[in-house]
Design an enzyme around this catalytic site. Structure first.
Site, PDB file in Angstrom:
ATOM      1  N   CYS A   1      -0.946   3.326  -6.486  1.00 37.60           N
ATOM      2  CA  CYS A   1      -1.878   2.789  -5.487  1.00 37.60           C
ATOM      3  C   CYS A   1      -2.131   1.361  -5.932  1.00 37.60           C
ATOM      4  O   CYS A   1      -2.430   1.114  -7.112  1.00 37.60           O
ATOM      5  CB  CYS A   1      -3.181   3.583  -5.472  1.00 37.60           C
ATOM      6  SG  CYS A   1      -4.510   2.777  -4.538  1.00 37.60           S
TER       7      CYS A   1
ATOM      8  N   CYS B   1       0.856  -1.186   0.000  1.00 32.46           N
ATOM      9  CA  CYS B   1       0.000   0.000   0.000  1.00 32.46           C
ATOM     10  C   CYS B   1       0.890   1.232   0.000  1.00 32.46           C
ATOM     11  O   CYS B   1       1.648   1.457   0.948  1.00 32.46           O
ATOM     12  CB  CYS B   1      -0.878  -0.019   1.251  1.00 32.46           C
ATOM     13  SG  CYS B   1      -1.880   1.463   1.467  1.00 32.46           S
TER      14      CYS B   1
HETATM   15  N1  DGL Z   1      -4.026   0.504  -1.860  1.00 27.39           N
HETATM   16  C1  DGL Z   1      -3.665   1.734  -1.241  1.00 27.39           C
HETATM   17  C2  DGL Z   1      -2.388   2.305  -1.878  1.00 27.39           C
HETATM   18  O1  DGL Z   1      -1.604   1.600  -2.485  1.00 27.39           O
HETATM   19  C3  DGL Z   1      -4.636   2.864  -1.043  1.00 27.39           C
HETATM   20  C4  DGL Z   1      -6.084   2.749  -0.908  1.00 27.39           C
HETATM   21  C5  DGL Z   1      -6.661   3.626   0.197  1.00 27.39           C
HETATM   22  O2  DGL Z   1      -6.905   4.838  -0.020  1.00 27.39           O
HETATM   23  O3  DGL Z   1      -6.854   3.081   1.288  1.00 27.39           O
HETATM   24  O4  DGL Z   1      -2.131   3.476  -1.766  1.00 27.39           O
END
Ligand code: DGL
EC number: 5.1.1.3
Length: 262
Positions: free
Chosen positions: A189, A74
């Site tokens: 993301c 993330c």
């Molecule tokens: N999957 C997350 C990232 O790589 C973000 C998603 C969220 O806003 O929680 O930034």
């Protein structure tokens, strides 16, 4: 004795894009998938509160699963909390996920690169420092998307995506300047690769979309080395979703990824 698992962490389903690649590289490893969906989306959190929240959450999951390594799949969490996690748990190993600005700067021909991320990742000093360090010769447009991660969640849970909404969210990535055009969009993301086909379809012109999932999996693999093979039990790997009532669509979805909710 079975090997200790690789913990893959995200605020939701985005980390599954990384898990998918990690499984290809490390078929003889056990994994634990942790999704903090009770706190999703991370992209809109205030920084200090989110950092404290993530560090606290990891205390619980490190104690529960005793992973050999934790992959923070993330960008929003990693760009904010990876240093704090390493400091809070100095004997644990972490692999972070940061916007793939360096490879984009190396690959662009037009010199126009866009970074598509959550508002949190776009705001981070970490992200700004990556641009200064690796892409000072490029024109980098940072695009903070408020809705794209949620659109990816809806798409995976319900099989539906509003293409016009995707088009609107990605539109600011496409820049024309002095006869040149953006030729690379960094997907910063981990949720976004699930929408890659819709992005290609709704993009005003073709670009390279950089999905860092494989690079993150490779980094974890290089730190771990090959597993010992024989000790891997058959059956799905465990998954934890922090929301009290994980919706039934999540059960079906994660089953498809070889995971079972615990
Ligand atoms: N999957 C997350 C990232 O790589 C973000 C998603 C969220 O806003 O929680 O930034």
């Amino acid at each position: 004795m079975a090997e200790r698992p690789v913990l893959v962490f995200d605020s939701g389903i985005g980390g599954l894009t990384v898990l998918r690649e990690a499984r290809v590289l490390m078929p003889d490893r056990r994994f634990v998938y942790v999704a903090d969906d009770a706190a999703f989306p991370y992209g809109n959190w205030e920084e200090r509160a989110l950092k404290t929240h993530i560090v606290g959450l990891f205390g619980r999951f490190l104690a529960r699963f005793d992973p050999e390594i934790s992959v923070i799949a993330c960008n929003t969490a990693s760009t904010l909390a990876i240093d704090a996690l390493r400091k809070a748990y100095p004997r644990r190993r972490f692999v972070g996920t940061v916007p793939a600005i360096k490879p984009a700067a190396e690959r662009t021909r037009s010199g126009l690169v866009s970074v598509l991320a959550t508002p949190g990742t776009v705001k981070r000093q970490y992200t700004r420092d990556l641009i200064t360090q690796w892409a000072s010769k490029c024109h980098v447009r940072l695009v903070g998307s408020v809705g794209l991660a949620a659109l990816a969640e809806t798409y995976l849970r319900q099989g539906f995506v509003d293409e016009e909404a995707v088009r609107a969210e990605i539109a600011p990535c496409f820049v024309e300047m002095d006869g040149r055009r953006t030729d690379i969009v960094v997907l910063a993301c981990t949720h976004y690769p699930f929408l890659a086909n819709r992005m290609r379809k709704t993009a005003p012109w073709p670009v390279d979309w950089i999905d860092p999932a494989e690079a993150i999996a490779r980094r974890a693999f290089s730190l771990l080395g090959p597993g010992e093979g024989a000790a891997v039990p058959a059956g799905p790997d465990p998954a934890v979703f922090t929301a009290a009532e994980p919706d039934p669509a999540i059960r079906r979805l994660i089953q498809g990824f070889g995971l079972a909710l615990i």
